[in-house]
Motif scaffolding. Structure first.
Motif, mmCIF file in Angstrom:
data_model
loop_
_atom_site.group_PDB
_atom_site.id
_atom_site.type_symbol
_atom_site.label_atom_id
_atom_site.label_comp_id
_atom_site.label_asym_id
_atom_site.label_seq_id
_atom_site.Cartn_x
_atom_site.Cartn_y
_atom_site.Cartn_z
ATOM 1 N N GLY A 179 0.824 -1.198 0.000
ATOM 2 C CA GLY A 179 0.000 0.000 0.000
ATOM 3 C C GLY A 179 0.859 1.248 0.000
ATOM 4 O O GLY A 179 2.076 1.194 -0.158
ATOM 5 N N ARG A 180 0.190 2.388 0.201
ATOM 6 C CA ARG A 180 0.866 3.690 0.176
ATOM 7 C C ARG A 180 0.912 4.288 1.571
ATOM 8 O O ARG A 180 -0.055 4.176 2.334
ATOM 9 C CB ARG A 180 0.134 4.655 -0.749
ATOM 10 C CG ARG A 180 0.200 4.239 -2.206
ATOM 11 C CD ARG A 180 -0.373 5.329 -3.118
ATOM 12 N NE ARG A 180 -0.317 4.915 -4.488
ATOM 13 C CZ ARG A 180 0.754 5.059 -5.272
ATOM 14 N NH1 ARG A 180 1.844 5.614 -4.799
ATOM 15 N NH2 ARG A 180 0.729 4.656 -6.521
ATOM 16 N N VAL A 223 3.745 4.072 11.130
ATOM 17 C CA VAL A 223 3.179 4.571 9.873
ATOM 18 C C VAL A 223 1.802 3.958 9.669
ATOM 19 O O VAL A 223 1.481 2.923 10.240
ATOM 20 C CB VAL A 223 4.078 4.230 8.656
ATOM 21 C CG1 VAL A 223 5.414 4.938 8.743
ATOM 22 C CG2 VAL A 223 4.260 2.745 8.493
ATOM 23 N N THR A 224 1.024 4.616 8.842
ATOM 24 C CA THR A 224 -0.247 4.061 8.409
ATOM 25 C C THR A 224 -0.141 3.793 6.918
ATOM 26 O O THR A 224 0.286 4.663 6.149
ATOM 27 C CB THR A 224 -1.404 5.034 8.700
ATOM 28 O OG1 THR A 224 -1.426 5.309 10.103
ATOM 29 C CG2 THR A 224 -2.735 4.448 8.282
ATOM 30 N N VAL A 225 -0.506 2.579 6.526
ATOM 31 C CA VAL A 225 -0.438 2.165 5.127
ATOM 32 C C VAL A 225 -1.864 2.051 4.594
ATOM 33 O O VAL A 225 -2.705 1.356 5.177
ATOM 34 C CB VAL A 225 0.302 0.823 4.984
ATOM 35 C CG1 VAL A 225 0.333 0.372 3.539
ATOM 36 C CG2 VAL A 225 1.715 0.932 5.534
ATOM 37 N N ALA A 226 -2.144 2.758 3.504
ATOM 38 C CA ALA A 226 -3.456 2.698 2.856
ATOM 39 C C ALA A 226 -3.446 1.550 1.854
ATOM 40 O O ALA A 226 -2.627 1.521 0.934
ATOM 41 C CB ALA A 226 -3.766 4.014 2.145
ATOM 42 N N VAL A 227 -4.347 0.587 2.060
ATOM 43 C CA VAL A 227 -4.420 -0.606 1.217
ATOM 44 C C VAL A 227 -5.806 -0.692 0.606
ATOM 45 O O VAL A 227 -6.812 -0.742 1.332
ATOM 46 C CB VAL A 227 -4.129 -1.879 2.053
ATOM 47 C CG1 VAL A 227 -4.185 -3.115 1.175
ATOM 48 C CG2 VAL A 227 -2.803 -1.771 2.762
ATOM 49 N N LYS A 254 5.237 10.556 1.877
ATOM 50 C CA LYS A 254 3.794 10.350 1.743
ATOM 51 C C LYS A 254 3.505 9.892 0.321
ATOM 52 O O LYS A 254 4.011 10.466 -0.641
ATOM 53 C CB LYS A 254 3.054 11.657 2.037
ATOM 54 C CG LYS A 254 1.565 11.561 1.853
ATOM 55 C CD LYS A 254 0.891 12.884 2.140
ATOM 56 C CE LYS A 254 -0.596 12.764 1.895
ATOM 57 N NZ LYS A 254 -1.272 14.033 2.191
ATOM 58 N N GLY A 255 2.724 8.819 0.188
ATOM 59 C CA GLY A 255 2.370 8.296 -1.126
ATOM 60 C C GLY A 255 3.300 7.212 -1.635
ATOM 61 O O GLY A 255 2.998 6.562 -2.633
ATOM 62 N N SER A 256 4.441 7.002 -0.976
ATOM 63 C CA SER A 256 5.361 5.949 -1.406
ATOM 64 C C SER A 256 4.687 4.583 -1.283
ATOM 65 O O SER A 256 3.978 4.318 -0.314
ATOM 66 C CB SER A 256 6.627 5.941 -0.540
ATOM 67 O OG SER A 256 7.374 7.108 -0.719
ATOM 68 N N VAL A 257 4.924 3.732 -2.277
ATOM 69 C CA VAL A 257 4.386 2.373 -2.240
ATOM 70 C C VAL A 257 5.386 1.488 -1.503
ATOM 71 O O VAL A 257 6.571 1.466 -1.842
ATOM 72 C CB VAL A 257 4.130 1.828 -3.661
ATOM 73 C CG1 VAL A 257 3.600 0.405 -3.602
ATOM 74 C CG2 VAL A 257 3.165 2.734 -4.403
ATOM 75 N N VAL A 258 4.887 0.777 -0.483
ATOM 76 C CA VAL A 258 5.736 -0.119 0.302
ATOM 77 C C VAL A 258 5.075 -1.478 0.420
ATOM 78 O O VAL A 258 3.853 -1.599 0.375
ATOM 79 C CB VAL A 258 6.023 0.451 1.710
ATOM 80 C CG1 VAL A 258 6.838 1.737 1.627
ATOM 81 C CG2 VAL A 258 4.755 0.665 2.499
ATOM 82 N N GLY A 259 5.903 -2.499 0.545
ATOM 83 C CA GLY A 259 5.441 -3.844 0.849
ATOM 84 C C GLY A 259 5.947 -4.210 2.228
ATOM 85 O O GLY A 259 7.130 -4.065 2.513
#
Length: 124
Positions: A9-10, A29-33, A67-72
């Motif tokens: 997510g981002r 962090v909070t990840v938006a999925v 902010k907005g970076s895609v992470v796994g």
């Protein structure tokens, strides 16, 4: 028993690591999925998953992601609770990361290290 989570997510905001009293880096962090299906209005819902990243992974995430970076993230679900100032018991569920991958094509540089962009000359 199995407790394993994989998220892609981002990041919802710029990551900021802090240090524990023992000197360990920790990053929340909070990840938006996005969900895999659409709701009744035809829109894709998003889950916002709280994650905790430790040590060198926390430092690298702060350095290379924005902010907005895609992470796994792979890790485990962990729950904790505490009593707030009003005496109410608060329960927190979060993913504690075992590993994180930066999935953007090119990691973001620290703001101080970003080269100035030169104007591009177009052929017409």
């Amino acid at each position: 028993m199995i407790n394993q989570v994989t998220l892609v997510g981002r990041l919802t905001k710029d990551p900021e690591a802090r240090k524990t009293m023992e000197g360990r880096s920790v990053l929340s962090v909070t990840v938006a999925v996005n969900r895999q299906f659409k709701n009744q209005q035809g829109q894709v819902d998003t889950d916002f998953v709280m994650c905790k990243i430790w040590n060198k992974a926390a430092d690298n995430t702060e350095k290379y992601c924005r902010k907005g970076s895609v992470v796994g993230i792979t890790g485990r679900i962990q729950t904790r609770n505490y009593e707030n100032d009003q005496g109410k018991r608060i329960y927190v569920t979060e993913v504690v990361a075992d590993s994180i991958r930066f999935m953007d094509p090119k990691p973001h540089l620290e703001k101080e290290q970003q080269p100035e962009k030169e104007p591009i000359e177009l052929p017409f």
